[in-house]
Write an enzyme that holds these catalytic residues in place. Structure first.
Site, short mmCIF file in Angstrom:
data_model
loop_
_atom_site.label_atom_id
_atom_site.label_comp_id
_atom_site.label_asym_id
_atom_site.label_seq_id
_atom_site.Cartn_x
_atom_site.Cartn_y
_atom_site.Cartn_z
N LYS A 173 0.41 -1.00 -0.21
CA LYS A 173 -0.18 -0.14 -0.30
C LYS A 173 0.78 1.80 -0.14
O LYS A 173 1.41 1.52 1.54
CB LYS A 173 -0.84 -0.21 1.39
CG LYS A 173 -2.25 0.44 0.94
CD LYS A 173 -2.99 1.58 2.47
CE LYS A 173 -1.88 3.02 3.07
NZ LYS A 173 -1.99 3.76 2.41
N GLU A 248 10.53 1.44 9.94
CA GLU A 248 11.00 2.42 9.69
C GLU A 248 10.66 4.23 10.04
O GLU A 248 9.87 4.24 9.58
CB GLU A 248 11.66 2.46 8.50
CG GLU A 248 12.52 1.33 8.00
CD GLU A 248 13.90 0.79 8.69
OE1 GLU A 248 14.71 2.11 8.77
OE2 GLU A 248 14.31 -0.04 8.30
N CYS A 282 12.93 11.68 5.91
CA CYS A 282 13.13 11.11 7.28
C CYS A 282 15.15 11.54 7.58
O CYS A 282 15.15 11.99 9.23
CB CYS A 282 13.21 9.79 7.72
SG CYS A 282 14.05 9.15 6.08
N GLU A 383 9.65 15.53 15.53
CA GLU A 383 10.04 15.74 14.11
C GLU A 383 9.04 16.92 13.16
O GLU A 383 8.08 16.69 13.80
CB GLU A 383 9.77 14.42 13.71
CG GLU A 383 9.62 14.36 12.06
CD GLU A 383 9.85 13.28 11.51
OE1 GLU A 383 8.84 12.72 11.92
OE2 GLU A 383 10.53 12.66 11.12
P1 NAP Z 1 2.25 7.92 8.34
O1 NAP Z 1 1.66 9.21 7.59
O2 NAP Z 1 2.64 6.88 8.70
O3 NAP Z 1 1.51 7.06 6.63
C1 NAP Z 1 3.14 5.53 6.64
C2 NAP Z 1 2.20 5.05 5.58
O4 NAP Z 1 1.72 4.62 6.42
C3 NAP Z 1 1.18 5.43 5.03
O5 NAP Z 1 1.22 4.73 3.79
C4 NAP Z 1 -0.29 5.48 5.30
O6 NAP Z 1 -1.03 5.27 4.54
C5 NAP Z 1 0.01 4.34 6.30
N1 NAP Z 1 -0.62 4.47 7.40
C6 NAP Z 1 -1.49 5.50 7.91
N2 NAP Z 1 -1.76 4.69 9.44
C7 NAP Z 1 -2.44 3.38 8.95
C8 NAP Z 1 -2.36 2.34 9.66
N3 NAP Z 1 -3.14 2.24 11.49
N4 NAP Z 1 -1.98 1.48 9.39
C9 NAP Z 1 -2.08 1.39 8.57
N5 NAP Z 1 -1.05 1.90 8.04
C10 NAP Z 1 -1.35 3.09 7.56
O7 NAP Z 1 3.79 8.27 7.61
P2 NAP Z 1 3.48 9.58 6.88
O8 NAP Z 1 3.54 10.46 6.47
O9 NAP Z 1 3.26 9.13 5.26
O10 NAP Z 1 5.69 9.60 6.01
C11 NAP Z 1 6.15 11.03 7.15
C12 NAP Z 1 7.13 9.63 7.85
O11 NAP Z 1 7.94 9.20 7.24
C13 NAP Z 1 7.53 11.07 8.81
O12 NAP Z 1 7.81 10.40 10.32
C14 NAP Z 1 9.06 10.06 8.23
O13 NAP Z 1 10.32 10.55 9.18
C15 NAP Z 1 8.72 8.84 8.22
N6 NAP Z 1 10.09 8.05 7.20
C16 NAP Z 1 10.95 7.72 7.93
C17 NAP Z 1 11.96 7.34 6.77
C18 NAP Z 1 12.66 6.14 7.41
O14 NAP Z 1 13.36 4.98 7.01
N7 NAP Z 1 13.12 5.50 9.00
C19 NAP Z 1 11.78 7.17 5.70
C20 NAP Z 1 10.75 8.09 4.59
C21 NAP Z 1 9.52 8.46 5.35
P3 NAP Z 1 -1.85 6.97 4.12
O15 NAP Z 1 -0.05 7.93 3.62
O16 NAP Z 1 -2.72 6.61 3.28
O17 NAP Z 1 -1.92 7.38 5.23
#
Ligand code: NAP
Length: 480
Positions: A173, A248, A282, A383
């Protein structure tokens, strides 16, 4: 208007609900395509297809799976211009960055793991003259791969490539905010000769489609990249089911600048670390600690370098920062700028919404530099994930270390110094999964990638990823 479709069992299909979500172009603020609003019914179909494909896909010799994956990488390379344009439009990142980082890295991810699986070996042990032990590493079945919006195809392929290379079948997804390149990519499965059902892509919201993947009893493990709050929720759902988990998560990465650094390079790299991809990486160095003797000079040079960055239409070659991904995200980032002021900070540069010619409704924000904060205030603990960086002075190496380690995150850190012993000392003591010395985002895909503390659980990259998607089994043969 273009409708994105799910890929389930080799077919492009409508969501069971018949409903679609809006996909907004962040440069214009306008809806430009529609995303399936998938739910547990679509996920159930995708898991059924993935389970059915598992014996076929996992039963293929590694080099045959690799050939299919390499073909998919070829297709990315063939279509890179279309994919880069789509990524830029969907996310707001500059076309320049999508063309030089995101899309090339997507095909590199696939090639890397297609090659890696052909060199992946397991151990054998002679137990004296009495027994032979060997280890089988077998793919565990259906893998759930959930990826975020900031590096859409880059992180999508970072997950599905090792899963598929290892022989797992996948229900993936992408983020609902940036689904387009995963959709374009979904057409490559058939073109590359992948068995139907080996790769399934279910689009939709995290709370519906994402949660359904995590909850499904036949999804044996989850590889997730996203925010720490979402990661916690996923862990809470998956842990009682004993699913394998790779998380991650977020970061609040320190960038430590010592007075003996190579000044010009340090300023240039620090600006890059702060603002690449609008600060929506990130790994961005969002807290800069500068040795007191260099502090004033560094801030002046950093601000001057930042002032040269151009915020604008992401399709223009001269643009350095495009819009933020959504209006809500820009608001959140602006909320942190307001908080920084409340906490006693001073805006040394930026902080406002710039006017961009022809794009009055885009979610643009100036790169923002804040000084005068303490390391323990909320601005420096939470963050922000946008084009906002703070700069603080430190007196001693011990103090720099204390500040660097003072958050709940531990993803990446950067140290700039020409003193090799100090570099080693800092690298040994900073609590984060990645330490860059005199560079930033210099990646080798063989290295373990991941975070300490609340930045994640497990490591991806290299053998770590192939180990994650396989389960070890020990076979012991007693010799007569
Ligand atoms: P997010 O809101 O946590 O979403 C990540 C993914 O999870 C999206 O596909 C989201 O879908 C999905 N999701 C949301 N709620 C869920 C649930 N309850 N169950 C399963 N999946 C769910 O993160 P984001 O805003 O897209 O990304 C930004 C974050 O990612 C930042 O905190 C950044 O630091 C982190 N990040 C970490 C890394 C690393 O390698 N450590 C790399 C890149 C980004 P939807 O988008 O459809 O809500």
């Amino acid at each position: 208007m273009e409708k994105i479709l799910n890929l389930i069992g080799g077919q492009h299909v409508l969501p069971a609900s018949g409903r679609f979500l809006d996909n907004v172009d962040p440069s214009t603020g306008e809806v430009y395509s529609l995303i399936p609003d998938s739910d547990q019914r679509d996920v159930a179909d995708a898991v059924t297809a993935a389970r059915a494909a598992f014996p076929v896909w996992s039963g293929m010799a590694a080099e045959k799976r690799a050939a299919v994956l390499n073909k998919m990488a070829d297709l990315i390379d063939r279509d890179w211009k279309v994919l880069a344009a789509a990524e830029s439009r969907d996310n707001g990142k500059t076309l320049k960055l999508a063309s030089t980082l995101d899309i090339p890295r997507a095909s590199a991810n696939i090639r890397f793991f297609a090659s890696g699986i052909q060199h992946f070996a397991s151990e054998a042990h002679l137990t004296g003259s009495e027994a032979v032990n060997y280890t089988i590493r077998a793919p565990w079945g259906v893998a759930g791969c959930i990826s975020p919006w900031n590096l859409p195809l880059y992180l999508f392929t970072w997950k599905i490539a090792p899963a598929l290379a290892a022989g797992c079948t996948v229900v993936a997804k992408p983020s609902e905010l940036t689904p387009m390149t995963a959709y374009l990519f979904s057409h490559y499965a058939e073109e590359a000769g992948m068995p139907a059902g080996a790769l399934n892509i279910v689009h939709g919201s995290g709370s519906s489609a994402g949660q359904a993947i995590v909850e499904h009893p036949d999804v044996a493990g989850i590889s997730f990249t996203g925010g720490t709050v979402t990661g916690r929720k996923i862990a809470a759902t998956a842990a009682p089911m004993f699913k394998k988990l790779s998380l991650e998560l977020g970061g609040k990465n320190p960038n430590i600048v010592f007075a003996d650094c190579d000044f010009e390079k340090t300023v240039q790299q620090s600006v890059r670390a702060a603002f690449t991809n609008q600060g929506e990486i990130c790994l961005c160095g969002s807290r800069i600690f500068v040795e007191a003797a260099l502090y004033e000079k560094f801030v002046a040079a950093f601000v001057q370098e930042t002032s040269r960055l151009r915020v604008g239409n992401p399709a223009d070659d001269s643009t350095d920062l495009g819009p933020l991904v959504t209006a809500a995200h820009r608001q959140k980032v602006e909320g942190y700028i307001a908080l920084a002021l409340e906490e006693g900070g001073t805006i040394a540069f930026g902080g406002r919404r710039p006017q961009v010619d022809g794009l009055p409704n885009g979610f643009f924000l100036e790169p923002t530099v804040i000084t005068g904060l303490s390391h323990h205030c909320r601005t420096n603990q939470e963050e922000i994930f946008g084009p906002v960086v703070t700069i603080m002075p430190f007196q001693t190496e011990a103090e720099a270390l204390e500040y660097a380690n003072s958050t709940t995150y531990g993803l990446a850190a950067t140290v700039f110094t020409e003193n090799l012993s100090r570099a080693h000392r800092m690298a040994a003591q900073i609590r984060s999964g990645i330490i860059w010395i005199n560079c930033w985002l210099y990646r080798d895909l063989r290295t373990p990638f991941g975070g300490m503390k609340q930045s994640g659980v497990g490591r991806e990259g290299g053998w770590e990823a192939l180990r994650f998607f396989t389960e070890a089994k020990n076979v012991c043969i007693k010799l007569p």
